[in-house]
Design an enzyme around this catalytic site. Structure first.
Site, PDB file in Angstrom:
ATOM      1  N   SER A 189       0.806  -1.217   0.000  1.00 32.20           N
ATOM      2  CA  SER A 189       0.000   0.000   0.000  1.00 32.20           C
ATOM      3  C   SER A 189       0.843   1.273   0.000  1.00 32.20           C
ATOM      4  O   SER A 189       2.009   1.261   0.421  1.00 32.20           O
ATOM      5  CB  SER A 189      -0.880  -0.027   1.253  1.00 32.20           C
ATOM      6  OG  SER A 189      -1.936   0.879   1.120  1.00 32.20           O
ATOM      7  N   GLN A 198      -1.050   4.154   6.604  1.00 32.78           N
ATOM      8  CA  GLN A 198      -0.548   3.230   5.575  1.00 32.78           C
ATOM      9  C   GLN A 198       0.660   2.452   6.086  1.00 32.78           C
ATOM     10  O   GLN A 198       0.794   1.265   5.835  1.00 32.78           O
ATOM     11  CB  GLN A 198      -0.165   3.978   4.287  1.00 32.78           C
ATOM     12  CG  GLN A 198      -1.345   4.533   3.535  1.00 32.78           C
ATOM     13  CD  GLN A 198      -2.416   3.505   3.292  1.00 32.78           C
ATOM     14  OE1 GLN A 198      -2.154   2.465   2.697  1.00 32.78           O
ATOM     15  NE2 GLN A 198      -3.615   3.753   3.766  1.00 32.78           N
ATOM     16  N   HIS A 212       0.412  -0.969   7.767  1.00 36.87           N
ATOM     17  CA  HIS A 212      -0.035  -2.153   7.022  1.00 36.87           C
ATOM     18  C   HIS A 212       1.067  -3.180   6.857  1.00 36.87           C
ATOM     19  O   HIS A 212       0.830  -4.390   6.923  1.00 36.87           O
ATOM     20  CB  HIS A 212      -0.507  -1.756   5.620  1.00 36.87           C
ATOM     21  CG  HIS A 212      -1.977  -1.477   5.537  1.00 36.87           C
ATOM     22  ND1 HIS A 212      -2.928  -2.414   5.838  1.00 36.87           N
ATOM     23  CD2 HIS A 212      -2.661  -0.363   5.186  1.00 36.87           C
ATOM     24  CE1 HIS A 212      -4.134  -1.894   5.670  1.00 36.87           C
ATOM     25  NE2 HIS A 212      -4.004  -0.652   5.286  1.00 36.87           N
ATOM     26  N   GLU A 214      -1.379   5.173  -4.954  1.00 34.58           N
ATOM     27  CA  GLU A 214      -2.639   4.464  -4.725  1.00 34.58           C
ATOM     28  C   GLU A 214      -3.643   5.408  -4.042  1.00 34.58           C
ATOM     29  O   GLU A 214      -4.785   5.534  -4.474  1.00 34.58           O
ATOM     30  CB  GLU A 214      -2.337   3.252  -3.838  1.00 34.58           C
ATOM     31  CG  GLU A 214      -3.524   2.377  -3.549  1.00 34.58           C
ATOM     32  CD  GLU A 214      -3.213   1.332  -2.472  1.00 34.58           C
ATOM     33  OE1 GLU A 214      -2.168   1.455  -1.789  1.00 34.58           O
ATOM     34  OE2 GLU A 214      -4.038   0.421  -2.297  1.00 34.58           O
ATOM     35  N   HIS A 215      -3.202   6.048  -2.955  1.00 33.59           N
ATOM     36  CA  HIS A 215      -4.051   6.991  -2.212  1.00 33.59           C
ATOM     37  C   HIS A 215      -3.387   8.362  -2.225  1.00 33.59           C
ATOM     38  O   HIS A 215      -2.198   8.464  -1.930  1.00 33.59           O
ATOM     39  CB  HIS A 215      -4.189   6.581  -0.747  1.00 33.59           C
ATOM     40  CG  HIS A 215      -4.669   5.186  -0.533  1.00 33.59           C
ATOM     41  ND1 HIS A 215      -3.817   4.152  -0.198  1.00 33.59           N
ATOM     42  CD2 HIS A 215      -5.912   4.648  -0.596  1.00 33.59           C
ATOM     43  CE1 HIS A 215      -4.522   3.027  -0.064  1.00 33.59           C
ATOM     44  NE2 HIS A 215      -5.790   3.298  -0.299  1.00 33.59           N
ATOM     45  N   ASP A 257     -11.061   3.519   3.149  1.00 31.00           N
ATOM     46  CA  ASP A 257     -10.797   2.104   3.435  1.00 31.00           C
ATOM     47  C   ASP A 257     -12.058   1.374   3.876  1.00 31.00           C
ATOM     48  O   ASP A 257     -12.167   0.164   3.695  1.00 31.00           O
ATOM     49  CB  ASP A 257      -9.764   1.960   4.567  1.00 31.00           C
ATOM     50  CG  ASP A 257      -8.354   2.258   4.095  1.00 31.00           C
ATOM     51  OD1 ASP A 257      -8.125   2.237   2.876  1.00 31.00           O
ATOM     52  OD2 ASP A 257      -7.494   2.525   4.959  1.00 31.00           O
ATOM     53  N   HIS A 285     -11.727 -13.182 -46.851  1.00 32.01           N
ATOM     54  CA  HIS A 285     -12.402 -12.026 -46.255  1.00 32.01           C
ATOM     55  C   HIS A 285     -13.200 -11.288 -47.332  1.00 32.01           C
ATOM     56  O   HIS A 285     -14.380 -10.988 -47.158  1.00 32.01           O
ATOM     57  CB  HIS A 285     -11.376 -11.065 -45.632  1.00 32.01           C
ATOM     58  CG  HIS A 285     -10.893 -11.470 -44.274  1.00 32.01           C
ATOM     59  ND1 HIS A 285     -10.221 -12.649 -44.049  1.00 32.01           N
ATOM     60  CD2 HIS A 285     -10.984 -10.861 -43.065  1.00 32.01           C
ATOM     61  CE1 HIS A 285      -9.914 -12.738 -42.763  1.00 32.01           C
ATOM     62  NE2 HIS A 285     -10.373 -11.664 -42.141  1.00 32.01           N
TER      63      HIS A 285
END
Lengths: 430, 430
Positions: free
Chosen positions: A237, A259, A262, A327-328, A361, A420
């Site tokens: 994260s 964060q 984590h 990510e954030h 979250d 074709h």
């Protein structure tokens, strides 16, 4: 200590490039081990899954006990304290209503030539949801993965969660119950991914597998991709906070640590234009670290991967944020909309001083499964779109075919594809 | 001879399962070779690309000649015959107008609590477009990949196309010119993918790489995934035709062969409820095969992978079609809308007797890059969505934070994430 970078320094570009290129996570080579496990599950089905579960999870199962019975799931829900149940319900309802807005609309129309065109969306038939065991067995992740699938209209959601020595997090069962997961199996690792992808005597195969997991799970997802669809492979994260001097350093420090706690590989970055604030925030991080039960993890993350970037002016922040592609991203400034308009690479953006990332979250309503490791440059968070697929529709009558035939036949000709050309020409006598 | 399956036969299910499980393409293990090439290009940049191009493409380049100059591209367009130019323009305009409808809309709203939520879409900054060399160097593929990227708003499209012994298909350059490709490099293989992903002295790196290629290109895309985004890894082409007895067998035979002529691994399948028609269509395929310049390819495909499935009634067709999940599906029946409503797994569906799939290859407007090898069960054809990414937006004021804090803090508590809880609690004095 976290890295300190200052845009005014002559070596900023070199150091920032090196910072961006850092690998935060070792990638153990488990490809061979995973390949054997998948082959074993394909060949021997339940037998292999049961043996591997005994070996890796110290859990003896039979084909009858692989699946968690409905009564056990209901009991877990019933035993959940009222306050927790309400929190889960708040989260579920908010995730559901936000994701309902993501349902793509079918489009069917007739163009100027009379050609009918269309895009039709349909739900993936079945989904396997992997949930890690142990301390990373989060009920919030169950909601974030299962609710969008339900909103998309997926008819069958089969969950796999390892039960080391028989232990399952009852809140994971409760969240699965609330989200409407259809089946739960107490298996994990590459063997669970293989069972979901190929099926066994007791587990019907699924069409797509989502959810986080360790290196074995991630590699197993890579290897079964093609046989089934998979979601992104999530890395550790990240949070990037852009904060001016008007913030309470303690608030921003708390966000950076949310964060960092984590994972030692998580990354927290602060960008500010106020050197005094940078110092105050760093000091606040140090103070708060000492009070955290997960101090060791958070400290390892902050001291190894953390960074404070001092910009000469906030106008420099958007370009830096786009290169980090976090990510954030928190915009803890007085007027966040101005910055928002200038930044395009981020999984999720949290605006203003009263929107800590943690709200996203759990109960904001948006998804917390977001692109990590700079992949927000090219990918998006989990959404309803991950559980549907689009079919193109084309319908011509004789008139329309006649109108488009010459161009189609010319392109077939220059590409050297005679059959074709013939499949058009035979219908219009050309 | 193509396989013949009849749903009324006792062994149908077994044979159909085996048919679905067939691998049509060998997957050569080129992972090691590709890994070395990528490492070499990362370490030595242009030098490595130039040496590898000399080795694999028999072409001596310098940093000055790697890129195709604008004058050469314009000259290719100017030299394109009027009729071909018009066909390309028809295709480009129709692809553009159809794909413009796929642009996702931003969504920003305030919910009942006063929380602001949103989804914002932005274009991927830069895209690398791989185009194969030799006979598979198709101008139509250039349009199908580049036009959606342009519609999405991608600012920079860099194309790589190998020029074996210096030869480039001028129509590929012409199509690139028409579509607005910004840069073209005469390189191919894993070295081109590596150069696009990591950059060299003369080629700036891109954020996402799309486009078809051989086994080396596909493996290189797999290996650079993460550093950049990639599109799907395409397998050999497929067509499924559901046709009743009211069709001209020659029309349907031509459609089956239009896929078969692509590749010995291509697959053409006919489902019909009329045994007489099945025989007539097979006979027509045999007749037409003999007239095809690419007879050897088409015959290998048809005889090795082709199939004719006889159903007792058309009501059996949708379930079978959903299990095949074909890239291309023709519904050559009087009332195709009824069947359409019952089928959900297909890359593109072509309705009625006057919509040969080939129209979709060139000038229908929809994309011809579609999910192969049964992946239409979980994925979609190329679209504008492949060139944009979504950022979630969340904005709370003090009131909204106060309202949501208890649920967020409860979930943080039960997940054992104290810093998460603190980042909310510190703002609301909880």
């Amino acid at each position: 200590m976290p890295q300190r970078l200052t845009t005014a320094d002559a070596d900023f570009e070199t150091r920032f490039e090196a910072f961006l290129a850092e690998k935060r996570e070792a990638e153990p080579d488990v490809a061979g081990a995973v390949r054997s496990i998948i082959a074993d599950v394909r060949a021997r089905g339940d037998k292999a899954v049961i043996e591997l579960t005994e070996k890796f999870d110290a859990l003896a199962l039979t084909p009858e006990t692989v699946r968690v019975p409905a009564a056990e799931i209901e009991a877990a829900w019933a035993a959940t304290p009222e306050k927790t149940r309400e929190a889960l319900q708040t989260a579920e309802a908010r995730i559901r209503s936000h994701h309902a807005r993501q349902l793509p609309k079918d489009d069917r129309y007739t163009d100027g030539l009379g050609v009918e065109l269309g895009s039709r969306w349909t739900a993936v038939e079945s989904v396997g949801l992997y949930v890690p065991g142990g301390t990373a067995s989060y009920p919030s992740s169950v909601l974030m993965n299962a609710v969008p699938a339900k909103v998309a209209g997926v008819k069958r959601i089969a969950m796999a969660v390892p039960a080391r020595a028989g232990e399952l997090n009852p809140l994971v069962l409760a969240a699965a119950h609330l989200a409407g997961v259809d089946e739960i199996y107490r298996i994990g690792g590459a063997q669970a991914v293989a069972a979901l992808a190929y099926g066994t005597e007791t587990i019907a195969p699924v069409v797509k597998i989502v959810g986080p997991g360790n290196a074995y799970v991630a590699e197993a997802k890579r290897q079964v991709f093609g046989r089934v669809g998979i979601d992104m492979i999530a890395g550790p994260s990240e949070i990037l906070v852009i904060a001016d001097g008007g913030n309470d350093p303690d608030w921003i420090a708390a966000d950076l640590l949310s964060q960092a706690e984590h994972d030692p590989s998580a990354q927290s970055i602060l960008i500010t234009d106020d050197a005094g604030f940078a110092e105050a925030a760093e000091a606040a991080v140090e103070r708060q670290l000492k009070q955290l039960p997960r101090e060791a993890t958070a400290r390892a993350s902050w001291e190894t991967h953390g960074a404070v970037i001092l910009v000469s002016s906030m106008t420099e922040a958007p370009a830096i944020a786009d290169r980090i592609a976090a990510e954030h991203l928190e915009l803890a400034v007085e007027e966040p909309e101005g910055l928002l308009a200038k930044i395009s690479n981020a999984g999720a953006i949290f605006l203003g001083r009263h929107t800590p990332e943690v709200i996203g979250d759990y109960v904001g309503g948006s998804n917390h499964v977001l692109p990590t490791s700079r992949s927000a440059r090219f990918s998006s968070g989990l959404s309803v779109l991950d559980f549907v697929k689009r079919t193109s529709i084309l319908k011509l009558g004789p008139e329309q075919l006649k109108a488009l035939a010459p161009a189609a036949m010319e392109l077939a000709r220059v590409e050297g594809l005679d059959a074709h050309g013939r499949s058009v020409g035979i219908r219009v006598n050309l």
